[in-house]
Motif scaffolding. Sequence first.
Motif, short mmCIF file in Angstrom:
data_model
loop_
_atom_site.label_atom_id
_atom_site.label_comp_id
_atom_site.label_asym_id
_atom_site.label_seq_id
_atom_site.Cartn_x
_atom_site.Cartn_y
_atom_site.Cartn_z
N UNK A 144 0.85 -1.18 0.00
CA UNK A 144 0.00 0.00 0.00
C UNK A 144 0.89 1.24 0.00
N UNK A 145 0.40 2.33 -0.60
CA UNK A 145 1.14 3.59 -0.57
C UNK A 145 1.15 4.15 0.85
N UNK A 146 2.08 5.06 1.15
CA UNK A 146 2.16 5.61 2.51
C UNK A 146 0.87 6.34 2.90
N UNK A 147 0.50 6.20 4.17
CA UNK A 147 -0.70 6.90 4.61
C UNK A 147 -0.37 8.08 5.51
N UNK A 148 0.91 8.34 5.71
CA UNK A 148 1.22 9.56 6.45
C UNK A 148 2.53 10.15 5.95
N UNK A 149 2.83 11.32 6.45
CA UNK A 149 3.97 12.07 5.95
C UNK A 149 5.29 11.37 6.25
N UNK A 150 5.37 10.78 7.43
CA UNK A 150 6.65 10.16 7.81
C UNK A 150 6.98 8.99 6.87
N UNK B 96 20.03 3.51 18.97
CA UNK B 96 19.34 4.80 18.97
C UNK B 96 19.23 5.26 17.53
N UNK B 97 18.05 5.70 17.15
CA UNK B 97 17.87 6.19 15.79
C UNK B 97 16.74 7.20 15.78
N UNK B 98 16.77 8.05 14.76
CA UNK B 98 15.58 8.82 14.41
C UNK B 98 15.17 8.21 13.08
N UNK B 99 14.10 7.44 13.10
CA UNK B 99 13.86 6.44 12.07
C UNK B 99 12.51 6.65 11.40
N UNK B 100 12.55 6.99 10.10
CA UNK B 100 11.33 7.07 9.30
C UNK B 100 11.18 5.75 8.55
N UNK B 101 10.07 5.10 8.76
CA UNK B 101 9.95 3.69 8.42
C UNK B 101 8.76 3.47 7.49
N UNK B 102 9.05 2.87 6.34
CA UNK B 102 7.95 2.36 5.51
C UNK B 102 8.27 0.89 5.27
N UNK B 103 7.43 0.02 5.80
CA UNK B 103 7.65 -1.41 5.64
C UNK B 103 6.41 -2.04 5.02
N UNK B 104 6.62 -2.82 3.99
CA UNK B 104 5.50 -3.52 3.35
C UNK B 104 5.70 -5.01 3.46
N UNK B 105 4.62 -5.70 3.73
CA UNK B 105 4.64 -7.16 3.72
C UNK B 105 3.57 -7.62 2.74
N UNK B 106 4.02 -8.29 1.70
CA UNK B 106 3.09 -8.75 0.67
C UNK B 106 3.10 -10.28 0.69
N UNK B 107 1.98 -10.84 1.06
CA UNK B 107 1.89 -12.28 1.26
C UNK B 107 1.09 -12.90 0.11
N UNK B 108 1.71 -13.83 -0.57
CA UNK B 108 1.07 -14.46 -1.73
C UNK B 108 -0.06 -15.39 -1.35
N UNK C 41 6.26 5.75 11.38
CA UNK C 41 6.10 5.20 10.05
C UNK C 41 4.86 4.36 9.87
N UNK C 42 4.92 3.56 8.82
CA UNK C 42 3.75 2.83 8.35
C UNK C 42 4.16 1.41 7.96
N UNK C 43 3.52 0.44 8.58
CA UNK C 43 3.69 -0.96 8.19
C UNK C 43 2.41 -1.40 7.49
N UNK C 44 2.54 -1.82 6.25
CA UNK C 44 1.37 -2.21 5.48
C UNK C 44 1.45 -3.68 5.12
N UNK C 45 0.34 -4.37 5.27
CA UNK C 45 0.29 -5.81 4.98
C UNK C 45 -0.78 -6.08 3.93
N UNK C 46 -0.42 -6.90 2.97
CA UNK C 46 -1.40 -7.36 1.98
C UNK C 46 -1.50 -8.88 2.13
N UNK C 47 -2.69 -9.35 2.48
CA UNK C 47 -2.91 -10.77 2.75
C UNK C 47 -3.47 -11.42 1.49
N UNK C 48 -2.73 -12.41 0.96
CA UNK C 48 -3.16 -13.09 -0.26
C UNK C 48 -4.40 -13.93 -0.05
#
Lengths: 389, 255
Positions: free
Chosen positions: A88-94, A154-166, A187-194
């Motif tokens: 999925x595309x990002x849903x927020x600015x970070x 320690x981090x200042x971490x902008x995170x976009x993670x996608x999980x695409x499951x077949x 950030x945003x973690x997005x999952x697509x469930x097959x």
Amino acid sequence: MTALPNVAEAIETKIASHLHPTPSWDVADHPVPTGREEVWRFTPLRRLAGLLSDDGPSGHGLDWSVELPAGVSLEPISLERARELAAEAPIDRISALAAGNTDHAVRLDVPAGTEVEGPIVLTGAGQDGAVAEHMVITVGAGAKATIVLRYTGVATFADKTDLVVGDGASVTFVTIADWDAGAVHGGHHAVLVGRDARVRVVTASLGGDVVRLAETARFAGPGGELEQFGVYFVDAGQHIEHRLFVDHNAPHTRSRVDYRGALQGAGAHSVWVGDVLIRKVAEGINTYETNKNLVLTDGCRADSVPNLEIETGEIEGAGHSSTTGRFDDEQLFYLRSRGIGEDEARRLVVHGFFADIIRRIGVAEVETRLMAAVESELEIIVGHPGAAQ
Amino acid sequence: MSELRISDLRVEVETESGPKEILKGVNLTVRSGEVHAIMGPNGSGKSTLAYSVAGHPKYRITGGSVTLDDTELTGLTVDERARAGLFLAMQYPIEVPGVSVANFLRTAKTALSGEAPRVRTWVKDVNAALERVGLDGTFAARSLNEGFSGGEKKRNEIAQLELLNPKFAILDETDSGLDIDALRIVSEGVNRYTAQGDRGLLLITHYTRILNYIKPDFVHVFVDGHVVEEGGAELADQLEIEGYDRFVRAARVDA
């Protein structure tokens, strides 16, 4: 619950939920929040400033170390390729900045039909400055894998993670925010469930100053099953925010969400917003989401907001619950009436509160790590004078 | 030889319209080896007596005393009272998710005896105690009371009674909601406990049914926050025929 009968037609193509901003890869579509927006109103924006400015997060993410089993690959990919593969595309600015500003994206791939025995553990260490990362995890049709992302240092971490499951795949995906003090993670973690896939997502937020994760999930076809478990410990001054969105966009899909947190110390603040959208097409689905917060001392704040938006009544079941409270006096009385001292009784109750969810994760290494985290939290609580009653 | 002595016990609870006195001077003494039944109508304060003696924070003791031999219990915490030798089998046992029956029992046994039980014999003891009340081995690994039926919760209370083996046990309406088979199994557990000869039992009940299985040495009729009549087992038979009506009416006249 929000009823929007006049947009029932439009909802099939556009997400109607006011709680869920329209996804977009374009940073310009995500203006700098003022704090008055519904989705930002709980967030201490000042503390996230380093992740919100255009020239903020950059580079190529965390410093990852991993031992890959045969058949599984981890390689850099172009930003464009990452967008094609993403759930999925990002849903927020970070997350838009994370995907747009990173030097290159990363893809972890478990090819179709691959069955990986033990967990694939990726440990990411923080880097200086604000880092941007876009990681796309692809699990092919019929594959079986357990993937653990552990964030450390320690981090200042902008995170976009996608999980695409077949289709028909079976995946357990664990992220553990095991940050040291001082870390800021958004950030945003997005999952697509097959279709007919089974996905278990575990999100543990144990450390860091501020963690704000939007976690979204939707389905690529009917028959998919999603379980999401969350565990968080919020200590003095920490802000831990989880915003969940399960989009039942396909029939006969199933979701279970259970997030549990414990708060202690002045200024500890947790936010849990759970939103489930049942679209008109999503007949025969079954969903239940719950959030439980254990407030262990004075001076904490737990915001918990479950939402359910139902566009069809032709479903198997839908429900939610949310509880926030101190120790259950009746539980303590029962245990103490058997001779168990007050501190030990509290220890048992907190232990049980988390064990009840951790035991369902099914990944021994992760369960052990999380129970150890429960133990170290208990060291602070037990005997804490403010923890009484 | 031990003695649980309740003297002129007065207890109030907080209500919307201010404090309300529930126990109005209770006198009762249980010696080891004795079985006492407390019988009374609903709302008479029987359960309040049980919970007050055990130390539930909801009940405020405004007068009187409860002693176990030379120890004054009313000044002790809930767990201190248990360690002094008191046990309360509850009418509605509490569910504690994520805490297994086995872990709970081991923790309780350790707290009561001051040392951890021997792993080998203890596991056997736990399984045997559960089996004696008709709970199979899977119950040890289950979360405490979670998802148990009403009858299973009561059986679990009696398994605890046998394993922890307190000097004095109070059973708060353990018979309520039990079918005839469960009632028999629970009663047999209680009888094994009292058969040791040096344990004291205070059996709180609304019905005489359980007294077909557990023979009391003494019966106390409890109405309006205190004991209004005492006798032997024959008093229960009389109540079975006459009901509580006579005592309730007498209490109203007194008030």
